[in-house]
Design an enzyme around this catalytic site. Structure first.
Site, PDB file in Angstrom:
ATOM      1  N   TYR A 130      -9.531  -0.271   6.087  1.00 39.68           N
ATOM      2  CA  TYR A 130     -11.032   0.327   6.354  1.00 39.68           C
ATOM      3  C   TYR A 130     -11.095   0.425   4.671  1.00 39.68           C
ATOM      4  O   TYR A 130     -12.219   0.661   4.651  1.00 39.68           O
ATOM      5  CB  TYR A 130     -10.910   1.264   7.370  1.00 39.68           C
ATOM      6  CG  TYR A 130     -11.662   2.303   6.964  1.00 39.68           C
ATOM      7  CD1 TYR A 130     -12.843   2.198   7.732  1.00 39.68           C
ATOM      8  CD2 TYR A 130     -11.563   3.809   6.215  1.00 39.68           C
ATOM      9  CE1 TYR A 130     -14.218   2.416   8.325  1.00 39.68           C
ATOM     10  CE2 TYR A 130     -12.519   4.890   6.846  1.00 39.68           C
ATOM     11  CZ  TYR A 130     -14.204   4.108   7.027  1.00 39.68           C
ATOM     12  OH  TYR A 130     -15.218   4.887   7.764  1.00 39.68           O
ATOM     13  N   GLU A 135      -9.281  -0.423   2.018  1.00 33.68           N
ATOM     14  CA  GLU A 135      -9.866  -1.332   0.546  1.00 33.68           C
ATOM     15  C   GLU A 135     -11.318  -1.918   1.069  1.00 33.68           C
ATOM     16  O   GLU A 135     -11.823  -2.763   0.059  1.00 33.68           O
ATOM     17  CB  GLU A 135      -8.722  -2.541   0.799  1.00 33.68           C
ATOM     18  CG  GLU A 135      -7.790  -1.289   0.258  1.00 33.68           C
ATOM     19  CD  GLU A 135      -7.356  -0.870  -1.519  1.00 33.68           C
ATOM     20  OE1 GLU A 135      -8.235  -1.058  -1.120  1.00 33.68           O
ATOM     21  OE2 GLU A 135      -5.979  -0.953  -1.907  1.00 33.68           O
ATOM     22  N   SER A 183     -13.648  15.490  17.791  1.00 33.91           N
ATOM     23  CA  SER A 183     -14.260  15.507  19.465  1.00 33.91           C
ATOM     24  C   SER A 183     -12.608  15.190  19.772  1.00 33.91           C
ATOM     25  O   SER A 183     -12.648  16.039  21.702  1.00 33.91           O
ATOM     26  CB  SER A 183     -14.005  13.997  19.669  1.00 33.91           C
ATOM     27  OG  SER A 183     -13.984  13.181  18.808  1.00 33.91           O
ATOM     28  N   ASN A 184     -10.938  15.199  19.629  1.00 28.80           N
ATOM     29  CA  ASN A 184     -10.489  14.975  20.743  1.00 28.80           C
ATOM     30  C   ASN A 184      -9.972  16.790  21.326  1.00 28.80           C
ATOM     31  O   ASN A 184     -10.203  16.356  22.214  1.00 28.80           O
ATOM     32  CB  ASN A 184      -8.758  14.752  19.709  1.00 28.80           C
ATOM     33  CG  ASN A 184      -8.488  13.471  19.697  1.00 28.80           C
ATOM     34  OD1 ASN A 184      -9.156  12.648  20.566  1.00 28.80           O
ATOM     35  ND2 ASN A 184      -7.580  13.032  18.985  1.00 28.80           N
ATOM     36  N   PRO A 224      -4.028  11.751   5.250  1.00 32.80           N
ATOM     37  CA  PRO A 224      -3.851  12.237   4.199  1.00 32.80           C
ATOM     38  C   PRO A 224      -3.757  13.737   4.460  1.00 32.80           C
ATOM     39  O   PRO A 224      -4.071  14.550   5.586  1.00 32.80           O
ATOM     40  CB  PRO A 224      -5.139  11.746   3.453  1.00 32.80           C
ATOM     41  CG  PRO A 224      -5.792  10.991   4.573  1.00 32.80           C
ATOM     42  CD  PRO A 224      -4.948  10.968   5.349  1.00 32.80           C
ATOM     43  N   ARG A 260      -8.104  16.883   2.031  1.00 33.56           N
ATOM     44  CA  ARG A 260      -8.967  16.172   1.507  1.00 33.56           C
ATOM     45  C   ARG A 260     -10.634  17.182   1.618  1.00 33.56           C
ATOM     46  O   ARG A 260     -10.391  18.283   3.096  1.00 33.56           O
ATOM     47  CB  ARG A 260      -9.500  15.187   2.089  1.00 33.56           C
ATOM     48  CG  ARG A 260     -10.302  14.303   1.630  1.00 33.56           C
ATOM     49  CD  ARG A 260     -10.081  12.989   2.769  1.00 33.56           C
ATOM     50  NE  ARG A 260      -9.036  11.748   2.689  1.00 33.56           N
ATOM     51  CZ  ARG A 260      -9.502  10.884   3.413  1.00 33.56           C
ATOM     52  NH1 ARG A 260      -9.971  11.583   4.817  1.00 33.56           N
ATOM     53  NH2 ARG A 260      -8.545  10.331   3.578  1.00 33.56           N
TER      54      ARG A 260
HETATM   55  N1  LIG Z   1     -18.569   9.839  10.552  1.00 33.05           N
HETATM   56  C1  LIG Z   1     -17.723   9.954   9.701  1.00 33.05           C
HETATM   57  O1  LIG Z   1     -16.876  10.830   9.717  1.00 33.05           O
HETATM   58  C2  LIG Z   1     -17.738   9.278   8.455  1.00 33.05           C
HETATM   59  C3  LIG Z   1     -16.882   8.859   7.718  1.00 33.05           C
HETATM   60  C4  LIG Z   1     -17.018   8.202   6.787  1.00 33.05           C
HETATM   61  C5  LIG Z   1     -18.010   7.258   6.442  1.00 33.05           C
HETATM   62  N2  LIG Z   1     -18.229   6.801   7.700  1.00 33.05           N
HETATM   63  C6  LIG Z   1     -18.960   5.512   7.692  1.00 33.05           C
HETATM   64  O2  LIG Z   1     -20.446   5.988   7.839  1.00 33.05           O
HETATM   65  C7  LIG Z   1     -20.414   5.056   9.280  1.00 33.05           C
HETATM   66  C8  LIG Z   1     -20.951   5.759  10.206  1.00 33.05           C
HETATM   67  O3  LIG Z   1     -20.523   5.990  10.994  1.00 33.05           O
HETATM   68  P1  LIG Z   1     -20.407   6.559  12.315  1.00 33.05           P
HETATM   69  O4  LIG Z   1     -19.200   7.607  12.079  1.00 33.05           O
HETATM   70  O5  LIG Z   1     -21.208   6.510  12.601  1.00 33.05           O
HETATM   71  O6  LIG Z   1     -19.042   5.465  12.942  1.00 33.05           O
HETATM   72  P2  LIG Z   1     -19.775   4.742  14.021  1.00 33.05           P
HETATM   73  O7  LIG Z   1     -18.835   3.688  14.979  1.00 33.05           O
HETATM   74  O8  LIG Z   1     -20.878   5.788  15.588  1.00 33.05           O
HETATM   75  O9  LIG Z   1     -21.023   3.780  14.489  1.00 33.05           O
HETATM   76  C9  LIG Z   1     -20.828   2.265  13.542  1.00 33.05           C
HETATM   77  C10 LIG Z   1     -22.149   1.605  14.173  1.00 33.05           C
HETATM   78  O10 LIG Z   1     -21.456   0.021  13.339  1.00 33.05           O
HETATM   79  C11 LIG Z   1     -21.528  -0.702  14.686  1.00 33.05           C
HETATM   80  N3  LIG Z   1     -20.718  -1.807  14.016  1.00 33.05           N
HETATM   81  C12 LIG Z   1     -19.075  -1.896  14.170  1.00 33.05           C
HETATM   82  N4  LIG Z   1     -18.893  -3.536  13.811  1.00 33.05           N
HETATM   83  C13 LIG Z   1     -20.419  -3.847  13.190  1.00 33.05           C
HETATM   84  C14 LIG Z   1     -20.850  -5.432  12.727  1.00 33.05           C
HETATM   85  N5  LIG Z   1     -19.995  -6.127  11.926  1.00 33.05           N
HETATM   86  N6  LIG Z   1     -22.423  -5.916  12.981  1.00 33.05           N
HETATM   87  C15 LIG Z   1     -22.862  -4.957  13.052  1.00 33.05           C
HETATM   88  N7  LIG Z   1     -22.433  -4.192  13.614  1.00 33.05           N
HETATM   89  C16 LIG Z   1     -21.672  -2.805  13.437  1.00 33.05           C
HETATM   90  C17 LIG Z   1     -20.749  -0.049  16.128  1.00 33.05           C
HETATM   91  O11 LIG Z   1     -21.814  -0.863  16.938  1.00 33.05           O
HETATM   92  C18 LIG Z   1     -21.862   1.377  15.870  1.00 33.05           C
HETATM   93  O12 LIG Z   1     -22.745   1.700  16.331  1.00 33.05           O
HETATM   94  C19 LIG Z   1     -20.134   3.871   8.788  1.00 33.05           C
HETATM   95  O13 LIG Z   1     -20.046   2.664   7.525  1.00 33.05           O
HETATM   96  C20 LIG Z   1     -18.777   4.795   8.672  1.00 33.05           C
HETATM   97  O14 LIG Z   1     -17.603   3.893   7.619  1.00 33.05           O
HETATM   98  C21 LIG Z   1     -17.839   7.852   9.048  1.00 33.05           C
END
Ligand SMILES: NC(=O)c1ccc[n+]([C@@H]2O[C@H](COP(=O)([O-])OP(=O)(O)OC[C@H]3O[C@@H](n4cnc5c(N)ncnc54)[C@H](O)[C@@H]3O)[C@@H](O)[C@H]2O)c1
Length: 316
Positions: free
Chosen positions: A151, A153, A195-196, A280, A283
């Site tokens: 994730y 990297e 959520s946990n 970590p 943060r």
């Molecule tokens: N929620 C947080 O606290 C947080 C923090 C930092 C970064 N992010 C980033 O924000 C974005 C959304 O996060 P989230 O919390 O909504 O997560 P989430 O898992 O609810 O949403 C991610 C979505 O991406 C889809 N997905 C995964 N792999 C895929 C692929 N190969 N092709 C198409 N769709 C794909 C999943 O089905 C899901 O609907 C992510 O990129 C995550 O890294 C979220």
């Protein structure tokens, strides 16, 4: 007031069936834009979008972003990627592919369409930071071979690709480094702390605190975060980011557990478990850049955001 047809944008949101993506889609539709959601439903669910079934400005395409995609849109928000350790460690190779191949495919599309593209990056690019709070010029302290590396990297490489497309091809890019965000529609089984704790408290199960619970996190409510993402997308061309989006108010895990107990009225006991690898210790974002360049700062206090998140989990 919805936009008039002529000024309406057609916006692609990858990962739109997930937690953040589905809220972003709601806000874009409220503004009057057309939205195309691309998602392979790995962690997302159509339930997050079912209230939009009669919305003529919304379309859903089931597709994996690791494969190329050809569409006509005016803007791209690239959010597709599992975001919680349980999900991104389930198939780590696919996680790296989603970040890296997904970025290449979406950047390629943006280059062809000459459109703006925003990347949902993460505070995980800072790894286990040696600097507090983290500013965007801090290069991070990331383990390249650990269980979280797929994730961390993957997201770092995606940032590299965004900036190379910007320098090499003049693409208009926006990179948001998102810190812990919570709210309704979080995946109930993703092991994220908010959520946990809520689910454990609602089920009357013990609340599991890793280590002594003295590690701190900052929690941003989803509405604030989406506001930041949209402001970043609409910012002047010279604002590329990376730009931190998160709530700088810190809470220890123990404080969070106690707040959840108070807001749910639960009598669950708090139990301690060993700290996971690479977790970590602290943060916290420095959001000066977002305040100055986007006029953005989070508004929703933790206690208030927890109320609507708890109500969501209660009704589910
Ligand atoms: N929620 C947080 O606290 C947080 C923090 C930092 C970064 N992010 C980033 O924000 C974005 C959304 O996060 P989230 O919390 O909504 O997560 P989430 O898992 O609810 O949403 C991610 C979505 O991406 C889809 N997905 C995964 N792999 C895929 C692929 N190969 N092709 C198409 N769709 C794909 C999943 O089905 C899901 O609907 C992510 O990129 C995550 O890294 C979220």
């Amino acid at each position: 007031m919805p936009r008039l047809y002529e000024s309406r944008k057609r916006i692609l949101v990858t990962g739109g069936a997930g937690f953040l993506g589905s809220h972003l889609i709601d806000r874009l539709l409220e503004k009057g834009d057309e939205v195309l959601c691309v998602d392979n439903l790995f962690t997302g669910t159509k339930r997050n979008l079912e209230h939009l079934h009669a919305q003529p400005r919304f379309e859903f395409v089931r597709h994996d972003v690791t494969f190329p995609l050809f569409l006509e849109v005016d803007e791209i928000y690239n959010l597709a990627c599992p975001a919680s350790p349980i999900h991104y460690q389930h198939d780590p190779v696919q996680t790296t592919k989603t970040s890296v191949h997904g970025a290449i495919n979406m950047l390629g599309l943006a280059k062809r369409l000459k459109c703006r593209i925003l990347q949902a990056s993460t505070s995980e690019v800072y790894g286990d930071p040696a600097v507090h709070p983290q500013t965007e010029d801090y290069w991070g302290n990331v383990n390249p071979i650990g269980p979280r590396s797929c994730y961390d990297e993957g997201k770092r490489c995606a940032e590299t690709l965004f900036f190379d497309y910007h320098r090499q091809h003049g693409l208009e890019i926006k990179v948001a480094r998102i810190f812990n965000t919570y709210g309704p529609r979080m995946h109930p089984a993703d092991g994220r702390v908010v959520s946990n704790f809520i689910i454990q408290a609602l089920n009357g199960e013990p609340i599991t605190l890793y280590g002594e619970g003295t590690q701190t996190r900052s929690f941003c409510y989803v509405d604030d975060l989406i506001d930041g993402l949209m402001r970043l997308m609409e910012s002047p061309s010279d604002v590329t980011g990376p730009i931190n989006l998160g709530n700088p108010v810190e809470f220890t895990m123990r404080e969070l557990a106690e707040l959840v107990l108070a807001e749910t009225g639960s009598s669950s006991p708090i139990v301690n478990r060993p700290l996971p690898q690479d977790d970590p210790r602290q943060r916290k974002p420095n959001i000066t850049l977002a305040q100055e360049r986007l006029g953005w700062s989070p508004k929703v206090p933790l206690r208030e955001g927890l109320k609507s998140t708890i109500a969501y989990f209660r009704s589910n």
